[in-house]
Design a protein around this motif. Structure first.
Motif, mmCIF file in Angstrom:
data_model
loop_
_atom_site.group_PDB
_atom_site.id
_atom_site.type_symbol
_atom_site.label_atom_id
_atom_site.label_comp_id
_atom_site.label_asym_id
_atom_site.label_seq_id
_atom_site.Cartn_x
_atom_site.Cartn_y
_atom_site.Cartn_z
ATOM 1 N N GLN A 77 20.074 92.159 89.640
ATOM 2 C CA GLN A 77 19.954 92.274 91.085
ATOM 3 C C GLN A 77 21.006 93.242 91.613
ATOM 4 O O GLN A 77 22.123 93.263 91.136
ATOM 5 N N VAL A 78 20.600 93.996 92.621
ATOM 6 C CA VAL A 78 21.521 94.945 93.223
ATOM 7 C C VAL A 78 22.464 94.209 94.162
ATOM 8 O O VAL A 78 22.028 93.369 94.952
ATOM 9 N N GLN A 79 23.737 94.519 94.081
ATOM 10 C CA GLN A 79 24.733 93.929 94.972
ATOM 11 C C GLN A 79 25.389 95.024 95.794
ATOM 12 O O GLN A 79 25.713 96.092 95.268
ATOM 13 N N LEU A 80 25.566 94.736 97.075
ATOM 14 C CA LEU A 80 26.187 95.684 97.998
ATOM 15 C C LEU A 80 27.345 94.970 98.683
ATOM 16 O O LEU A 80 27.182 93.850 99.169
ATOM 17 N N THR A 116 21.850 102.693 90.540
ATOM 18 C CA THR A 116 22.474 103.946 90.943
ATOM 19 C C THR A 116 21.910 104.384 92.285
ATOM 20 O O THR A 116 20.704 104.367 92.497
ATOM 21 N N ILE A 117 22.798 104.760 93.185
ATOM 22 C CA ILE A 117 22.333 105.151 94.512
ATOM 23 C C ILE A 117 21.802 106.570 94.536
ATOM 24 O O ILE A 117 21.233 107.002 95.533
ATOM 25 N N SER A 118 21.989 107.307 93.458
ATOM 26 C CA SER A 118 21.549 108.709 93.440
ATOM 27 C C SER A 118 20.036 108.846 93.547
ATOM 28 O O SER A 118 19.542 109.911 93.909
ATOM 29 N N THR A 119 19.300 107.781 93.261
ATOM 30 C CA THR A 119 17.841 107.805 93.386
ATOM 31 C C THR A 119 17.348 106.826 94.442
ATOM 32 O O THR A 119 16.187 106.408 94.426
ATOM 33 N N SER A 120 18.237 106.475 95.371
ATOM 34 C CA SER A 120 17.917 105.485 96.406
ATOM 35 C C SER A 120 18.158 106.076 97.782
ATOM 36 O O SER A 120 18.964 106.994 97.943
ATOM 37 N N THR A 121 17.458 105.532 98.757
ATOM 38 C CA THR A 121 17.790 105.785 100.152
ATOM 39 C C THR A 121 18.719 104.665 100.608
ATOM 40 O O THR A 121 18.416 103.488 100.412
ATOM 41 N N MET A 122 19.840 105.038 101.183
ATOM 42 C CA MET A 122 20.814 104.057 101.668
ATOM 43 C C MET A 122 20.738 103.965 103.187
ATOM 44 O O MET A 122 20.543 104.975 103.870
ATOM 45 N N GLY A 123 20.904 102.746 103.683
ATOM 46 C CA GLY A 123 20.813 102.549 105.129
ATOM 47 C C GLY A 123 21.922 101.670 105.657
ATOM 48 O O GLY A 123 22.513 100.866 104.929
ATOM 49 N N TRP A 124 22.215 101.847 106.940
ATOM 50 C CA TRP A 124 23.134 100.976 107.675
ATOM 51 C C TRP A 124 22.379 100.401 108.879
ATOM 52 O O TRP A 124 21.710 101.140 109.615
ATOM 53 N N PHE A 125 22.485 99.105 109.065
ATOM 54 C CA PHE A 125 21.945 98.406 110.219
ATOM 55 C C PHE A 125 23.087 97.640 110.878
ATOM 56 O O PHE A 125 24.151 97.455 110.283
ATOM 57 N N ARG A 126 22.835 97.174 112.100
ATOM 58 C CA ARG A 126 23.830 96.331 112.768
ATOM 59 C C ARG A 126 23.119 95.238 113.547
ATOM 60 O O ARG A 126 21.953 95.386 113.934
ATOM 61 N N GLN A 127 23.862 94.167 113.772
ATOM 62 C CA GLN A 127 23.319 93.043 114.535
ATOM 63 C C GLN A 127 24.399 92.472 115.430
ATOM 64 O O GLN A 127 25.439 92.020 114.942
ATOM 65 N N ALA A 128 24.150 92.532 116.721
ATOM 66 C CA ALA A 128 25.054 91.960 117.708
ATOM 67 C C ALA A 128 24.600 90.538 118.016
ATOM 68 O O ALA A 128 23.430 90.195 117.814
ATOM 69 N N PRO A 129 25.497 89.687 118.532
ATOM 70 C CA PRO A 129 25.128 88.303 118.834
ATOM 71 C C PRO A 129 23.937 88.232 119.775
ATOM 72 O O PRO A 129 23.898 88.908 120.801
ATOM 73 N N GLY A 130 22.940 87.433 119.403
ATOM 74 C CA GLY A 130 21.776 87.245 120.243
ATOM 75 C C GLY A 130 20.768 88.373 120.207
ATOM 76 O O GLY A 130 19.788 88.345 120.956
ATOM 77 N N ILE A 136 27.933 93.137 113.705
ATOM 78 C CA ILE A 136 28.116 93.068 112.257
ATOM 79 C C ILE A 136 27.286 94.203 111.661
ATOM 80 O O ILE A 136 26.098 94.344 111.987
ATOM 81 N N TYR A 137 27.907 94.995 110.805
ATOM 82 C CA TYR A 137 27.238 96.138 110.194
ATOM 83 C C TYR A 137 26.877 95.803 108.739
ATOM 84 O O TYR A 137 27.717 95.327 107.982
ATOM 85 N N TYR A 138 25.623 96.075 108.411
ATOM 86 C CA TYR A 138 25.093 95.755 107.089
ATOM 87 C C TYR A 138 24.656 97.022 106.362
ATOM 88 O O TYR A 138 24.056 97.926 106.953
ATOM 89 N N CYS A 139 24.920 97.041 105.068
ATOM 90 C CA CYS A 139 24.469 98.117 104.196
ATOM 91 C C CYS A 139 23.231 97.641 103.438
ATOM 92 O O CYS A 139 23.122 96.455 103.082
ATOM 93 N N THR A 140 22.327 98.556 103.150
ATOM 94 C CA THR A 140 21.103 98.195 102.462
ATOM 95 C C THR A 140 20.556 99.403 101.710
ATOM 96 O O THR A 140 21.047 100.520 101.870
ATOM 97 N N ILE A 145 15.457 96.553 100.695
ATOM 98 C CA ILE A 145 15.332 95.526 99.652
ATOM 99 C C ILE A 145 16.483 94.537 99.645
ATOM 100 O O ILE A 145 16.273 93.353 99.883
ATOM 101 N N ASP A 146 17.672 94.988 99.314
ATOM 102 C CA ASP A 146 18.825 94.089 99.244
ATOM 103 C C ASP A 146 19.836 94.465 100.320
ATOM 104 O O ASP A 146 19.913 95.617 100.735
ATOM 105 N N TRP A 147 20.642 93.456 100.705
ATOM 106 C CA TRP A 147 21.595 93.627 101.796
ATOM 107 C C TRP A 147 22.971 93.131 101.394
ATOM 108 O O TRP A 147 23.097 92.184 100.611
#
Length: 123
Positions: A1-4, A28-42, A92-96, A111-113
């Motif tokens: 499993q991928v861990q971030l 390996t991230i060299s063949t992946s698209t990387m993303g950042w998301f965020r979630q504020a309260p509510g 809160i900022y999440y990588c995926t 996929i994974d977060w």
């Protein structure tokens, strides 16, 4: 499993800067698209930025010109440089990640977060 694992969050005054890091293991991230998301309260989780394995990037309109996503394939790490921070960037900022090179903005396309890192911007 991928861990971030995200790091680099914290408390900063408006106008300040932070650099978030996302260390990836299990793929390996060299063949992946990387993303950042965020979630504020509510609020729902929202797209912030993504970078394709080929280099193209995409950003949330409100962060364009202030945030920069990048990657270091040798370190298997993605980054989010955040400048000119505003109180509304507090979240809160999440990588995926996702397979392939297409940039996507929906959380369900990834996929994974990581566990997330808190960013708080004071006024």
């Amino acid at each position: 499993q991928v861990q971030l694992v995200e790091s680099g969050g914290g408390l900063v005054q408006a106008g300040g800067s932070l650099r978030l890091s996302c260390a990836v293991s299990g793929r390996t991230i060299s063949t992946s698209t990387m993303g950042w998301f965020r979630q504020a309260p509510g609020k729902e989780r929202e797209f912030v930025a993504a970078i394709s394995w080929g280099g193209p990037t995409d950003y949330l309109d409100s962060v364009k010109g202030r945030f920069t996503i990048s990657r270091d394939n040798a370190k298997n790490t993605a980054y989010l440089q955040m400048n000119s921070l505003k109180p509304e960037d507090t979240a809160i900022y999440y990588c995926t990640w996702r397979r392939g090179g297409c940039l996507r903005v929906r959380p369900e396309d990834y996929i994974d977060w990581g566990q997330g890192t808190q960013v708080t911007v004071s006024s």
